[in-house]
Design a protein around this motif. Structure first.
Motif, PDB file in Angstrom:
ATOM      1  N   SER A  55      38.248  32.733  43.783  1.00 49.15           N
ATOM      2  CA  SER A  55      38.089  33.845  42.831  1.00 49.15           C
ATOM      3  C   SER A  55      37.186  34.940  43.372  1.00 49.15           C
ATOM      4  O   SER A  55      37.249  36.099  42.939  1.00 49.15           O
ATOM      5  CB  SER A  55      37.521  33.307  41.506  1.00 49.15           C
ATOM      6  OG  SER A  55      36.180  32.865  41.684  1.00 49.15           O
ATOM      7  N   ARG A  88      45.184  38.247  33.464  1.00 44.37           N
ATOM      8  CA  ARG A  88      44.447  38.045  32.218  1.00 44.37           C
ATOM      9  C   ARG A  88      45.340  37.465  31.138  1.00 44.37           C
ATOM     10  O   ARG A  88      44.859  36.847  30.199  1.00 44.37           O
ATOM     11  CB  ARG A  88      43.828  39.380  31.774  1.00 44.37           C
ATOM     12  CG  ARG A  88      42.905  39.231  30.570  1.00 44.37           C
ATOM     13  CD  ARG A  88      42.126  40.500  30.317  1.00 44.37           C
ATOM     14  NE  ARG A  88      41.271  40.332  29.136  1.00 44.37           N
ATOM     15  CZ  ARG A  88      40.108  39.708  29.131  1.00 44.37           C
ATOM     16  NH1 ARG A  88      39.662  39.180  30.273  1.00 44.37           N
ATOM     17  NH2 ARG A  88      39.395  39.605  28.031  1.00 44.37           N
ATOM     18  N   GLY A 130      34.489  33.714  30.520  1.00 46.89           N
ATOM     19  CA  GLY A 130      34.049  33.829  31.911  1.00 46.89           C
ATOM     20  C   GLY A 130      33.401  32.544  32.423  1.00 46.89           C
ATOM     21  O   GLY A 130      32.542  32.578  33.313  1.00 46.89           O
ATOM     22  N   TYR A 148      36.741  38.386  38.690  1.00 45.13           N
ATOM     23  CA  TYR A 148      36.125  39.614  38.177  1.00 45.13           C
ATOM     24  C   TYR A 148      36.510  40.804  39.073  1.00 45.13           C
ATOM     25  O   TYR A 148      36.645  40.662  40.292  1.00 45.13           O
ATOM     26  CB  TYR A 148      34.587  39.478  38.175  1.00 45.13           C
ATOM     27  CG  TYR A 148      34.059  38.455  37.186  1.00 45.13           C
ATOM     28  CD1 TYR A 148      33.787  38.822  35.878  1.00 45.13           C
ATOM     29  CD2 TYR A 148      33.832  37.144  37.596  1.00 45.13           C
ATOM     30  CE1 TYR A 148      33.285  37.878  34.978  1.00 45.13           C
ATOM     31  CE2 TYR A 148      33.339  36.206  36.703  1.00 45.13           C
ATOM     32  CZ  TYR A 148      33.063  36.585  35.398  1.00 45.13           C
ATOM     33  OH  TYR A 148      32.576  35.668  34.532  1.00 45.13           O
ATOM     34  N   ASP A 149      36.656  42.026  38.411  1.00 47.28           N
ATOM     35  CA  ASP A 149      36.859  43.252  39.208  1.00 47.28           C
ATOM     36  C   ASP A 149      35.502  43.847  39.563  1.00 47.28           C
ATOM     37  O   ASP A 149      34.463  43.243  39.298  1.00 47.28           O
ATOM     38  CB  ASP A 149      37.724  44.260  38.434  1.00 47.28           C
ATOM     39  CG  ASP A 149      37.072  44.710  37.131  1.00 47.28           C
ATOM     40  OD1 ASP A 149      35.878  44.358  36.901  1.00 47.28           O
ATOM     41  OD2 ASP A 149      37.740  45.360  36.314  1.00 47.28           O
ATOM     42  N   GLY A 181      32.922  44.070  36.808  1.00 44.42           N
ATOM     43  CA  GLY A 181      32.466  42.849  36.171  1.00 44.42           C
ATOM     44  C   GLY A 181      33.339  42.386  35.030  1.00 44.42           C
ATOM     45  O   GLY A 181      32.913  41.544  34.229  1.00 44.42           O
ATOM     46  N   ARG A 182      34.556  42.923  34.965  1.00 43.20           N
ATOM     47  CA  ARG A 182      35.473  42.505  33.905  1.00 43.20           C
ATOM     48  C   ARG A 182      36.369  41.382  34.415  1.00 43.20           C
ATOM     49  O   ARG A 182      36.745  41.361  35.592  1.00 43.20           O
ATOM     50  CB  ARG A 182      36.331  43.671  33.447  1.00 43.20           C
ATOM     51  CG  ARG A 182      35.538  44.784  32.737  1.00 43.20           C
ATOM     52  CD  ARG A 182      36.429  45.936  32.403  1.00 43.20           C
ATOM     53  NE  ARG A 182      36.975  46.530  33.633  1.00 43.20           N
ATOM     54  CZ  ARG A 182      37.850  47.544  33.653  1.00 43.20           C
ATOM     55  NH1 ARG A 182      38.259  48.072  32.500  1.00 43.20           N
ATOM     56  NH2 ARG A 182      38.301  48.027  34.803  1.00 43.20           N
ATOM     57  N   VAL A 183      36.711  40.447  33.531  1.00 46.32           N
ATOM     58  CA  VAL A 183      37.600  39.345  33.881  1.00 46.32           C
ATOM     59  C   VAL A 183      39.018  39.886  33.942  1.00 46.32           C
ATOM     60  O   VAL A 183      39.547  40.405  32.951  1.00 46.32           O
ATOM     61  CB  VAL A 183      37.507  38.199  32.872  1.00 46.32           C
ATOM     62  CG1 VAL A 183      38.501  37.090  33.234  1.00 46.32           C
ATOM     63  CG2 VAL A 183      36.106  37.619  32.812  1.00 46.32           C
TER      64      VAL A 183
END
Length: 529
Positions: A53, A92, A121, A143-144, A147-149
């Motif tokens: 990841s 997602r 998360g 995460y991008d 910091g978003r899933v």
């Protein structure tokens, strides 16, 4: 129902114990093995998912128009490297970008266990039923740069494969357990044989019966019995020994030479010598028999049996009294038989006056001998021994006279009459034997209890005692009558009897003029202040 032997019981018990222990510990080890394998594989899956990841290539490919073109080859490569069953990467919405089965790419992930990674998360391990079957999965969010899933990585191992690994490990544990069981059974067989050898092939019930019989036998023995082992420690002490020696069972397993040094049982262990009828002083006088105990050619201990000398002495004294009475009666019978033959002959020859004169002479002599004895010596047993010795003296042509000044009431209770008889009988016998070969065959006896002591005197007209022999005259085995065997015991018995009565003895002898033995016995016992 036939009872099981000791060997069978030991084998069954030991085998059951080893089997139970093996099963319990095998189960515990198997449980721990299962938990540990699952934990290790789950940890590996989780760490692999975290690593994937975080890979920049994976994060960047998530924004491509066709993410599967880059993600699928990389995921399959990594899957083969780590040995996982599958590495599935989804967006997602849980739509697959990689899968071991390419046809399932673009479809939604199965199992329903992505929510915690996508929504919260979280990184975790789960167990679920997916498209390939039931599996153990490591989950990690992607995460991008903000910091978003944006997706999830799922690394999985099939439960069947995990169980196969567990089964293989359990088989190894079971093989070890089986080996332990076999060793335990063999050990129990060897142990049972060794115990059977040590018990001489006897069963516990037989040993218990022998023990009961032995205890009953020891308790019924009048003699005291003490046994020691090869280290000199007391192993057996019967009730008679406890009573005689004022001991109890607390003295068991203590060194015998520390408790009873007089017995010298340790010396018996060292020398291997035996004792028979040996007199030993241990608070009292005991007659002791002692011998070593041998087993298979090895000395394993010693046993000592003993009884109080007074008991043996009483038996001997009783036998001695009977013998003396028998001899006296025999002497009197022989003497009077001769006189009856003489009287009978005179009557047959019609010498009536001579026969009457002989009868009157014998009557006068008998009255003279017995009158003083019966009138002034009141103790019946002393009367009996004197009358008997008079008959013996008459047969031996020895004149035995009782001093007219003699007087004796009934002896006090504490004065052992049997010992007095020993003293009187042996002194008179010794005097009669002494004068038999002398020209003047005279023996005089005197006894009186006037005053504080009982006084006994025996005087003979024999050859007397040489001065050099006086010191050893009362020693057992010493005798001046060298021509006769089995001598030297009479005066030793007299000395012992006098000492037992707390008295003393004096000897006054003049060579060629006779000997006087004087015995003094206290009429009252000594009182301790």
């Amino acid at each position: 129902m036939k009872k099981l032997s000791l060997q069978t019981k030991i084998i069954l018990l030991t085998t059951s114990l080893v089997l139970l222990t093996t099963v319990v510990f095998g189960g515990i080890l198997s449980y721990q093995e299962i938990a540990e394998i699952k934990e290790n594989i789950g940890q590996r899956a989780q760490e692999t998912a975290i690593g994937i990841s975080a890979m920049p290539t994976i994060v960047e490919a998530m924004d491509d128009e066709e993410p599967a073109l880059q993600i699928q080859p990389l995921a399959e490569y990594l899957r083969k490297q780590v040995g996982a069953e599958f590495i599935v990467i989804g967006n997602r919405d849980s739509v697959r970008y990689s899968h071991p089965d390419p046809e399932k790419i673009g479809k939604r992930m199965v199992g329903g266990d992505n929510e915690r990674a996508l929504q919260e998360g979280k990184v975790y391990v789960s167990e679920a039923f997916g498209s390939l079957g039931r599996s153990l999965r490591g989950k990690a969010p992607i995460y991008d740069g903000d910091g978003r899933v944006i997706g999830v990585v799922s690394v999985g191992y099939m439960i069947d494969d995990i169980e196969a690994i567990i089964f293989g490990n359990i088989m190894d544990v079971m093989a070890l357990a089986l080996l332990t069981l076999v060793i335990g059974v063999l050990g129990s067989i060897l142990l049972a044989k060794n115990i059977r050898k040590d018990t001489l092939g006897l069963e516990p019930r037989e040993i218990a019966r022998l023990y009961q019989d032995r205890e009953a036998l020891l308790s019924s023995i009048i003699e005291g019995v003490i046994a020691i082992d090869k280290d000199g420690r007391i192993t057996e002490l019967n009730s008679s020994a406890e009573k005689m020696l004022a001991m109890d069972q607390s003295f068991l397993h203590t060194p015998s030479d520390d408790i009873l040094p007089e017995l010298r049982m340790g010396e018996t262990l060292t020398t291997g010598n035996s004792w028979k009828n040996k007199e030993i002083l241990i608070g009292g006088r005991f007659i002791v028999n002692q011998k070593p105990i041998w087993a298979e050619g090895e000395m394993v201990g010693a046993v000592s049996t003993f009884r109080e000398k007074t008991e043996v002495q009483e038996v001997l004294e009783t036998l001695s009294e009977i013998r003396q009475y028998s001899e006296s009666l025999r002497a009197q019978t022989h003497e009077y038989a001769n006189k009856l033959y003489a009287i009978s002959g005179l009557l047959q020859l019609e010498e009536t006056e001579e026969a009457v004169r002989l009868i009157q002479q014998e009557t006068h002599h008998h009255e003279k001998q017995t009158k003083h004895t019966l009138n002034h010596i009141e103790d019946k047993k002393v009367q009996a021994i004197l009358l008997g010795k008079m008959g013996k003296a008459s047969e031996a042509k020895v004149e035995l006279s009782v001093d007219e000044n003699s007087s004796l009431a009934k002896l006090p209770a504490h004065v052992d009459i049997s010992k007095v008889i020993h003293i009187v009988g042996n002194l008179i016998d010794n005097a009669i034997e002494e004068v038999e070969s002398s020209d003047r065959k005279e023996v005089s006896f005197f006894i009186t209890d006037i005053g504080n002591d009982l006084v006994i005197e025996v005087q003979d007209s024999g050859r007397g005692i040489e001065t050099g022999n006086l010191d050893q005259f009362f020693t057992q085995g010493f005798s001046t009558k060298l021509e006769k065997a089995d001598r030297g015991y009479g005066l030793a018995i007299v000395k012992q009897a006098v000492e037992d009565l707390e008295g003393w003895i004096e000897v006054d002898s003049t060579p060629q003029h006779g000997t006087v033995f004087s015995v003094f016995i206290p009429k009252k016992t000594m009182e301790v202040a």
